[in-house]
Design an enzyme around this catalytic site. Structure first.
Site, mmCIF file in Angstrom:
data_model
loop_
_atom_site.group_PDB
_atom_site.id
_atom_site.type_symbol
_atom_site.label_atom_id
_atom_site.label_comp_id
_atom_site.label_asym_id
_atom_site.label_seq_id
_atom_site.Cartn_x
_atom_site.Cartn_y
_atom_site.Cartn_z
ATOM 1 C CB THR A 16 -3.541 -0.880 6.690
ATOM 2 O OG1 THR A 16 -3.002 -1.849 5.598
ATOM 3 C CG2 THR A 16 -4.659 -1.172 7.172
ATOM 4 C CE1 TYR A 30 -6.648 -4.482 5.627
ATOM 5 C CE2 TYR A 30 -5.711 -2.841 4.352
ATOM 6 C CZ TYR A 30 -5.605 -3.720 5.067
ATOM 7 O OH TYR A 30 -4.343 -4.013 5.586
ATOM 8 C CB SER A 63 4.554 -0.430 3.279
ATOM 9 O OG SER A 63 4.285 -1.764 3.958
ATOM 10 C CB THR A 96 2.212 -2.519 9.536
ATOM 11 O OG1 THR A 96 1.332 -3.249 8.547
ATOM 12 C CG2 THR A 96 1.422 -1.323 10.033
ATOM 13 C CG ASP A 97 2.529 -5.663 4.583
ATOM 14 O OD1 ASP A 97 2.198 -5.531 5.908
ATOM 15 O OD2 ASP A 97 2.083 -5.667 3.658
HETATM 16 N N1 LIG Z 1 -1.063 -2.908 7.913
HETATM 17 C C1 LIG Z 1 -0.807 -2.503 6.601
HETATM 18 O O1 LIG Z 1 -0.278 -1.499 6.377
HETATM 19 C C2 LIG Z 1 -0.259 -3.381 5.627
HETATM 20 C C3 LIG Z 1 -0.524 -3.184 4.096
HETATM 21 N N2 LIG Z 1 -0.106 -4.266 3.323
HETATM 22 C C4 LIG Z 1 0.758 -2.098 3.903
HETATM 23 O O2 LIG Z 1 1.759 -2.343 4.253
HETATM 24 O O3 LIG Z 1 0.856 -1.249 3.020
#
Ligand SMILES: NC(=O)C[C@H](N)C(=O)O
Length: 333
Positions: A16, A30, A63, A96-97
């Site tokens: 993200t 997004y 991720s 973050t995932d």
């Molecule tokens: N906040 C994020 O980065 C979530 C995203 N789905 C990821 O992990 O790539």
């Protein structure tokens, strides 16, 4: 290059922090992983005042699509860069995932005491109050600092510094999503400077026995999730598909349902290593507590979350099949 500034390499993997939304108020729905590393760096001109920053695009993915193969590629690149005299620290931009998983993997396989900092964002780069730029600035500051040397792999978001082993994402969408368990975070970033208050007693990085240099794959380890009315359908399927290890994410203190236990015993008899973890999120998984691990020849995950227990078990299986030795590893890392 300014002689006095540290040399920090930013390895970009997507997420993200590199995401874009349709409007400035788009904070969900997004597209992740669209902005390139140089654009991320250029968005924070202040970086030039605190480090000589170089960028490298390693992957461009969300991720949730991270795989063992991505980890091996990333880990080898980190080790190659940290072996260079002209690299003082590394920042990895990441979704973050699964950030906590990548961080713990690196914590176990990086062969250096130089700082490695994972950073991401909860809001895409196009959002009002996007958290990516300040998080990136703080991460570069930590990666270039003497204070972060020898602390193991770090996750830094929202002005907080966490150890890879004990941190997890705890909220689906708010910027303060990353929390360390009751064991406590390492410190804070204030005014662009890191302040450390504690370190983990567990081994990591340069003191780790794991080495990915010669590896092109990791052993298959899967997670079965505990719940009321649990059955062995997923467990049996994983074993049939060749799993070498199973993380049982049990309820409570890793308790095993009466009708699941025979399946785990059978899987162990076939050679799979069974690690009991807990879905609860806090506390020590008591060895010989809810199950007689000595008798069943199972391993207790200690305080590791199921997803981190999976990583340690995969790396353990690259070295040994002895449950005794694997249990030692779970009390060491
Ligand atoms: N906040 C994020 O980065 C979530 C995203 N789905 C990821 O992990 O790539």
């Amino acid at each position: 290059q300014t002689a006095k500034l540290p040399n920090v390499t930013v390895l970009a993997t997507g997420g993200t922090i590199a995401g874009t939304g349709a409007t400035s108020t788009t904070t969900v729905g997004y597209t992740a992983a669209t902005v390139g590393v140089q654009q991320l760096i250029n968005a924070v001109p202040e970086l030039a005042k605190i480090a000589n920053v170089k960028g490298e695009q390693v992957f461009q993915i969300a991720s949730e699509s991270m795989t063992n193969e991505h980890w091996l590629t990333l880990g080898k690149r980190v080790n190659a860069l940290l072996a260079q005299n002209d690299v003082d620290g590394i920042v990895i931009t990441h979704g973050t995932d699964t950030m906590e998983e990548t961080a713990y993997f690196l914590d176990l396989v990086v062969k250096s005491r130089k700082p490695v900092v994972l950073v991401g964002a909860m809001r895409p780069s196009t959002a009002l109050s996007a958290d990516g730029p300040i998080n990136l600035y703080n991460a570069v500051s930590i990666a270039g600092s003497q204070e972060a040397v020898g602390k193991g792999v770090i996750i830094a978001l929202n002005d907080q510094i966490h150890a890879a082993r004990d941190v997890s994402k705890t909220n689906t969408s708010t910027p303060d999503s990353f929390k360390t368990t009751e064991l406590g975070l390492l410190g804070y970033i204030q005014g662009g400077k890191p302040f450390f208050y504690r370190t983990s007693t567990r081994k990591h990085t340069a003191d780790s026995e794991f080495d990915i240099a010669g590896l092109t794959a990791l052993p298959q380890v899967d997670i079965v999730y505990g719940y009321a009315n649990m059955n062995t359908v997923a467990l049996d399927a994983f074993i049939a598909a060749g799993a070498k290890g199973i993380i049982h994410a049990g309820v409570g203190d890793g308790s095993i349902a009466a009708r699941v236990k025979p399946g785990l015993v059978a899987a162990r008899k076939k050679g799979a290593i069974i690690v009991r973890a807990s879905r609860v999120g806090q506390g020590i998984l008591a060895r010989n507590g809810e199950a007689n691990d000595d008798e069943l020849d199972f391993v207790a995950a200690d305080t590791l979350s199921p997803q981190k227990a999976r990583i340690l078990l995969m790396l353990a299986l690259t070295k040994t099949n002895s449950t005794r030795d694997i249990q030692r590893m779970f009390y060491t890392y």
